[in-house]
Design a protein around this motif. Structure first.
Motif, PDB file in Angstrom:
ATOM      1  N   UNK A   1       0.908  -1.153  -0.360  1.00 33.77           N
ATOM      2  CA  UNK A   1       0.270  -0.090   0.029  1.00 33.77           C
ATOM      3  C   UNK A   1       1.104   1.468  -0.487  1.00 33.77           C
TER       4      UNK A   1
ATOM      5  N   UNK B   1       3.274   4.905  -7.170  1.00 32.78           N
ATOM      6  CA  UNK B   1       3.319   4.733  -8.726  1.00 32.78           C
ATOM      7  C   UNK B   1       1.791   5.753  -8.964  1.00 32.78           C
TER       8      UNK B   1
ATOM      9  N   UNK C   1       3.806   9.481 -10.115  1.00 35.16           N
ATOM     10  CA  UNK C   1       4.836   9.004 -10.651  1.00 35.16           C
ATOM     11  C   UNK C   1       4.696  10.106 -11.833  1.00 35.16           C
ATOM     12  N   UNK C   2       4.106   9.124 -12.568  1.00 35.23           N
ATOM     13  CA  UNK C   2       3.260   9.602 -14.247  1.00 35.23           C
ATOM     14  C   UNK C   2       2.951  11.339 -14.059  1.00 35.23           C
TER      15      UNK C   2
ATOM     16  N   UNK D   1       6.066  13.821 -13.074  1.00 38.98           N
ATOM     17  CA  UNK D   1       7.423  12.984 -14.742  1.00 38.98           C
ATOM     18  C   UNK D   1       6.751  14.159 -15.904  1.00 38.98           C
TER      19      UNK D   1
ATOM     20  N   UNK E   1      10.585  -4.875  -8.321  1.00 31.71           N
ATOM     21  CA  UNK E   1      10.793  -4.225  -9.556  1.00 31.71           C
ATOM     22  C   UNK E   1      10.858  -2.906 -10.040  1.00 31.71           C
ATOM     23  N   UNK E   2      10.967  -2.160  -8.822  1.00 33.68           N
ATOM     24  CA  UNK E   2      11.145  -0.153  -8.385  1.00 33.68           C
ATOM     25  C   UNK E   2      12.532   0.330  -9.240  1.00 33.68           C
TER      26      UNK E   2
ATOM     27  N   UNK F   1      13.872  -0.234 -11.816  1.00 27.73           N
ATOM     28  CA  UNK F   1      13.900   0.000 -12.931  1.00 27.73           C
ATOM     29  C   UNK F   1      13.068   0.907 -13.406  1.00 27.73           C
ATOM     30  N   UNK F   2      11.905   1.182 -12.323  1.00 31.90           N
ATOM     31  CA  UNK F   2      11.251   2.426 -12.387  1.00 31.90           C
ATOM     32  C   UNK F   2      11.770   4.272 -11.877  1.00 31.90           C
TER      33      UNK F   2
ATOM     34  N   UNK G   1       0.494  -7.909   4.174  1.00 38.52           N
ATOM     35  CA  UNK G   1      -0.674  -7.683   2.741  1.00 38.52           C
ATOM     36  C   UNK G   1      -1.807  -8.273   2.432  1.00 38.52           C
TER      37      UNK G   1
ATOM     38  N   UNK H   1      -4.322  -7.014   4.913  1.00 43.71           N
ATOM     39  CA  UNK H   1      -5.522  -5.458   4.484  1.00 43.71           C
ATOM     40  C   UNK H   1      -6.117  -5.381   2.525  1.00 43.71           C
TER      41      UNK H   1
ATOM     42  N   UNK I   1      -9.787  -4.222   2.180  1.00 45.32           N
ATOM     43  CA  UNK I   1     -10.834  -3.146   1.446  1.00 45.32           C
ATOM     44  C   UNK I   1     -11.424  -4.356   0.313  1.00 45.32           C
TER      45      UNK I   1
ATOM     46  N   UNK J   1       6.605  -7.979 -13.031  1.00 50.36           N
ATOM     47  CA  UNK J   1       7.202  -7.326 -12.441  1.00 50.36           C
ATOM     48  C   UNK J   1       7.646  -6.206 -13.046  1.00 50.36           C
ATOM     49  N   UNK J   2       7.973  -6.468 -14.748  1.00 47.03           N
ATOM     50  CA  UNK J   2       9.285  -5.877 -15.766  1.00 47.03           C
ATOM     51  C   UNK J   2       8.486  -5.424 -16.618  1.00 47.03           C
TER      52      UNK J   2
ATOM     53  N   UNK K   1       5.738   0.929 -17.151  1.00 48.52           N
ATOM     54  CA  UNK K   1       4.892   1.675 -16.064  1.00 48.52           C
ATOM     55  C   UNK K   1       4.102   1.931 -16.024  1.00 48.52           C
TER      56      UNK K   1
ATOM     57  N   UNK L   1       1.574  -1.232 -15.483  1.00 49.19           N
ATOM     58  CA  UNK L   1       1.278  -2.190 -13.832  1.00 49.19           C
ATOM     59  C   UNK L   1      -0.179  -2.174 -13.796  1.00 49.19           C
TER      60      UNK L   1
ATOM     61  N   UNK M   1      -1.937  -2.227  -9.631  1.00 54.52           N
ATOM     62  CA  UNK M   1      -1.360  -2.726  -8.356  1.00 54.52           C
ATOM     63  C   UNK M   1      -1.764  -3.164  -6.956  1.00 54.52           C
TER      64      UNK M   1
END
Lengths: 122, 144
Positions: free
Chosen positions: A59, A65, A68-69, A72, A95-96, A98-99, B49, B52, B56, B99-100, B103, B106, B108
């Protein structure tokens, strides 16, 4: 119990958000408010200082996330600095790296903004 | 290990404000069990997790219900059971996130589940009239 806190310090045109404590689904809205405030003030160059952050869940990662867009798209960035090993491992698992640019110290993150600024004016 | 086949229980309402109590409970019981620091932190994260998700999504649109945590120490493993009475959430049917992915590609919602899969040795889900129970297994000798 003060389980999570943030403070913002402006260093020139860069804003540093300092995190303390435990960032989870309950405390994430406080950090969302910080990002909303900075965006409303047109402050898009942001460093997040993790030195005093003890814990993060997904969370908490979702907050970075979410903004960020927009940041930027306004020639800004969110640079991350000073994570302890456990917190870094969670960012890494997802994988953060990478970003996001992740630095050992806040000073290095600030330096990176200053270097970019130098390039812009050439 | 000084204790065997010992079960401890915590019952909380499904509110995010209770996540810290949930983590404290897990941390305390896992320390008592003699687990390594990394394993304790991994169980805390996985349980956070899962709870949560229950708060939620499981109880979404309902009044806060109960979450029952049960922490059981056996000779070779730790079992953590999380029971709720909200909507059924089948974790094995949720895809793991890429995960790759770029942006913008993705999603979440699946991140928490991905972390659970990364940190626990076994995950089991059972749903019946008596509620939904998620069971995590962590072996004492596992690396993480």
């Amino acid at each position: 119990m003060a389980e999570f806190g943030t403070s913002i310090e402006n260093k020139g045109d860069v804003s540093v958000i300092k995190l303390e404590g435990y960032l989870d689904a309950h405390t994430a809205p406080a950090l969302e408010n910080n990002f909303t405030e900075l965006i409303n003030d047109n402050r898009f160059k942001i460093v997040v200082d993790f030195r005093d952050l003890a814990y993060i869940s997904s969370a908490g990662l979702g907050v970075f996330m979410a903004y960020i867009e927009k940041i930027r798209n306004n020639s800004g960035d969110i640079k991350l600095a000073g994570m302890n090993e456990k917190v870094f491992n969670i960012f890494d698992l997802l994988g953060f790296p990478l970003l996001y640019e992740i630095f050992d110290t806040v000073e290095e993150a600030l330096q990176k903004y200053n270097e970019s600024k130098g390039l812009d004016t050439k | 290990l000084t204790q065997s086949n010992k079960t401890s229980e915590l019952v909380v309402k499904s509110r995010t404000g209770n996540l810290s109590s949930i983590r404290d409970f897990i941390s305390s019981k896992a320390s008592d069990a003699g687990l390594a620091k990394d394993s304790i932190e991994n169980i805390m994260l996985a349980v956070d997790e899962a709870c949560t998700n229950i708060i939620q999504h499981g109880y979404k649109g309902m009044n806060p219900g109960s979450i029952i945590l049960s922490f059981r120490i056996e000779s070779t493993r730790i079992l953590v059971q999380i029971t709720d009475f909200g909507q059924i959430f089948e974790p094995v049917e949720t895809p793991k996130p890429d995960i790759e992915a770029a942006l913008e590609d993705r999603e979440f919602g699946g991140l928490g589940l991905f972390l659970i899969y990364q940190t626990m040795d076994n995950i089991d889900y059972h749903s019946s009239e008596d509620g939904n129970t998620l069971t995590f297994t962590k072996f004492f000798n596992s690396d993480d």
